[in-house]
Design an enzyme around this catalytic site. Structure first.
Site, PDB file in Angstrom:
ATOM      1  N   HIS A  62       0.856  -1.189   0.000  1.00 42.93           N
ATOM      2  CA  HIS A  62       0.000   0.000   0.000  1.00 42.93           C
ATOM      3  C   HIS A  62       0.892   1.239   0.000  1.00 42.93           C
ATOM      4  O   HIS A  62       1.629   1.473   0.962  1.00 42.93           O
ATOM      5  CB  HIS A  62      -0.916   0.003   1.230  1.00 42.93           C
ATOM      6  CG  HIS A  62      -1.861  -1.161   1.274  1.00 42.93           C
ATOM      7  ND1 HIS A  62      -3.105  -1.120   0.676  1.00 42.93           N
ATOM      8  CD2 HIS A  62      -1.726  -2.393   1.805  1.00 42.93           C
ATOM      9  CE1 HIS A  62      -3.705  -2.286   0.865  1.00 42.93           C
ATOM     10  NE2 HIS A  62      -2.885  -3.087   1.535  1.00 42.93           N
ATOM     11  N   ASP A 305       2.210  -6.995   2.627  1.00 35.13           N
ATOM     12  CA  ASP A 305       1.007  -6.212   2.950  1.00 35.13           C
ATOM     13  C   ASP A 305       1.410  -4.947   3.712  1.00 35.13           C
ATOM     14  O   ASP A 305       0.784  -4.555   4.696  1.00 35.13           O
ATOM     15  CB  ASP A 305      -0.005  -7.034   3.750  1.00 35.13           C
ATOM     16  CG  ASP A 305      -1.373  -6.355   3.845  1.00 35.13           C
ATOM     17  OD1 ASP A 305      -1.603  -5.349   3.150  1.00 35.13           O
ATOM     18  OD2 ASP A 305      -2.216  -6.836   4.633  1.00 35.13           O
ATOM     19  N   HIS A 309       0.347   3.750   8.355  1.00 35.34           N
ATOM     20  CA  HIS A 309      -0.640   4.674   8.909  1.00 35.34           C
ATOM     21  C   HIS A 309       0.085   5.724   9.730  1.00 35.34           C
ATOM     22  O   HIS A 309       1.201   5.505  10.219  1.00 35.34           O
ATOM     23  CB  HIS A 309      -1.650   3.939   9.793  1.00 35.34           C
ATOM     24  CG  HIS A 309      -2.541   3.003   9.054  1.00 35.34           C
ATOM     25  ND1 HIS A 309      -3.500   3.425   8.163  1.00 35.34           N
ATOM     26  CD2 HIS A 309      -2.607   1.636   9.054  1.00 35.34           C
ATOM     27  CE1 HIS A 309      -4.126   2.370   7.655  1.00 35.34           C
ATOM     28  NE2 HIS A 309      -3.592   1.276   8.170  1.00 35.34           N
ATOM     29  N   GLY A 324      -3.555  -2.642   9.957  1.00 38.73           N
ATOM     30  CA  GLY A 324      -2.362  -2.689   9.127  1.00 38.73           C
ATOM     31  C   GLY A 324      -1.077  -2.311   9.815  1.00 38.73           C
ATOM     32  O   GLY A 324      -1.057  -1.520  10.766  1.00 38.73           O
TER      33      GLY A 324
END
Length: 425
Positions: A62, A305, A309, A324
């Site tokens: 991400h 993955d 954040h 996450g």
């Protein structure tokens, strides 16, 4: 431009290391020999006997941009990837806006070209806006150099919609990549339904929430003749379903994360949201099944993955913090230290799960180190150790449960298409 990597160690059969020099011209490997004359190179790097392997591939990352730049950007995320030894990463589409149209995908490619420090292969979404209502224009998007299609972060809730997507993807020669989660079984869960949920009095996520969608999807993939890939497998039931599907000849592949291999619900000592991820850390039995699945080929590869954040978001606690953790900069050292040095897996197996296995599953021309191939290379110090320090991360995200862990296997140099993208020798 010729780059010579002197005094490297290459992994041979039977886990033996052989000293070699590797000569790169422009973007390709042109020689792998015991001794290459230094006069043949424009730049020489003494690799000091460290291990040289193909650049790592991560099919699940991400990068948050566009729309989530306070968490991560394409620039910071790819710098983190380079520091972790990754030369190819695949960017998930849960951004704002979502890459669900030709214009948006083109804009994303332009941003990647401008800012990325390593190779970024972007996903497009299965449904518009990741809303699970209307299919994205899969046929048209497949022509825009997207990696595959996924609604990662949410499961596709109806079998009809998934089957339709699989048929379109199969015709376009692309894979469907699935975050498997039945929303009707979630019930607001934030942690695995088990020991930790009971001890911390938190709503739990049952294992069947994941496994039931995988069971549905492998049958749909068979009907659609579609390549189907399962994200972040976390339960023993999921491993069993995937194993059975492979035995049936269904075109299914799967990934597992470092954190699901190395942690389980018993490692959650308090309500620290740095241990909150989706899928959650499962039971010890699930953890053991994941490693067994890797070893017997049921699970094909390891993917991080990487989910950065902001610190203030993770400080909201288990109930309110987003799911996450970050993983690009810690993946190989954690896995090498806790799986290879403990003799649970071999060094060759670990490298393959991070290189050739994802390349084979997604038909990528990367993941090998051979004369004539692109020079995507990672140099690793297997002998010295350091403690994981989140303040040293290149990623904007500092959300890791591995802070302070002592690790070996530190990436020291990363080369992508013959260009040095990270150097800490």
């Amino acid at each position: 431009m010729r780059l010579l990597l002197k005094n490297t160690k290459l992994l041979q059969t039977k886990e033996q290391l052989q000293t070699c020099d590797v000569l790169i011209e422009n973007n390709r490997i042109i020689a792998i020999k015991t001794d290459v004359e230094s006069t043949t190179a424009d730049q020489i790097i003494d690799c000091r006997g460290n291990l040289l392997v193909p650049g790592f591939i991560d099919v699940h990352v991400h990068l948050r941009e566009p729309g989530g730049e306070h968490k991560e950007t394409i620039e910071t995320g790819t710098k983190a990837a380079a520091r972790g030894g990754f030369t190819t990463i695949c960017a998930m589409p849960n951004t704002n806006p979502v890459p669900d149209s030709i214009d948006r995908v083109e804009n994303l490619h332009e941003k990647i070209t401008a800012d990325a420090k390593v190779r970024v292969l972007p996903y497009a979404s299965i449904t518009t806006g990741l809303q699970g209502e209307t299919l994205s224009p899969i046929t048209e998007l497949a022509k825009q150099n997207v990696f595959a299609f996924t609604d990662d972060g949410v499961g596709i809730q109806t079998a009809d919609q998934m089957l339709s997507a699989m048929r379109l993807a199969a015709k376009a020669g692309k894979a469907i990549v699935a975050h498997c989660e039945d929303n009707s079984l979630l019930h607001g869960g934030v942690v695995h339904q088990g020991l930790a949920s009971e001890r911390l009095n938190l709503p739990g996520i049952s294992s069947v929430t994941e496994a039931v969608q995988i069971a549905r999807d492998v049958l749909l993939a068979e009907a659609a003749n579609c390549r189907y890939h399962v994200c972040h497998v976390s339960t023993k039931e999921s491993v069993r379903v995937i194993r059975d599907a492979k035995r049936a000849g269904i075109k299914v592949t799967a990934e597992v994360t470092p954190h699901h291999l190395l942690l389980n619900e018993e490692d959650i000592k308090d309500a620290d949201a740095n241990f909150k991820m989706n899928p959650p850390l499962r039971s010890e039995a699930d953890q053991e099944a994941l490693l067994e699945g890797l070893l017997d080929g049921t699970i094909d590869m390891i993917a991080t993955d990487h989910a950065p954040h902001a610190t203030e978001e993770k400080a909201l606690g288990f109930l309110k913090a987003p799911f996450g953790i970050v993983g690009l900069e810690t993946a190989f050292p954690l896995l090498y230290t806790n799986l290879v040095k403990t003799k649970k897996v071999s060094l060759r197996q670990l490298i393959d799960w991070l290189t050739i296995k994802p390349a084979e599953a997604f038909q990528l021309p990367y993941g090998t180190m051979e004369i004539g191939k692109l020079a995507d290379l990672t140099l690793i110090d297997l002998n010295s150790s350091e403690k994981i320090d989140k303040q040293k991360f290149y990623s904007k995200g500092k959300n890791t449960p591995f802070e302070g862990w002592k690790v070996f296997g530190i990436p020291k140099l990363t080369v992508m298409e013959g260009k040095i993208v990270y150097n800490n020798l």
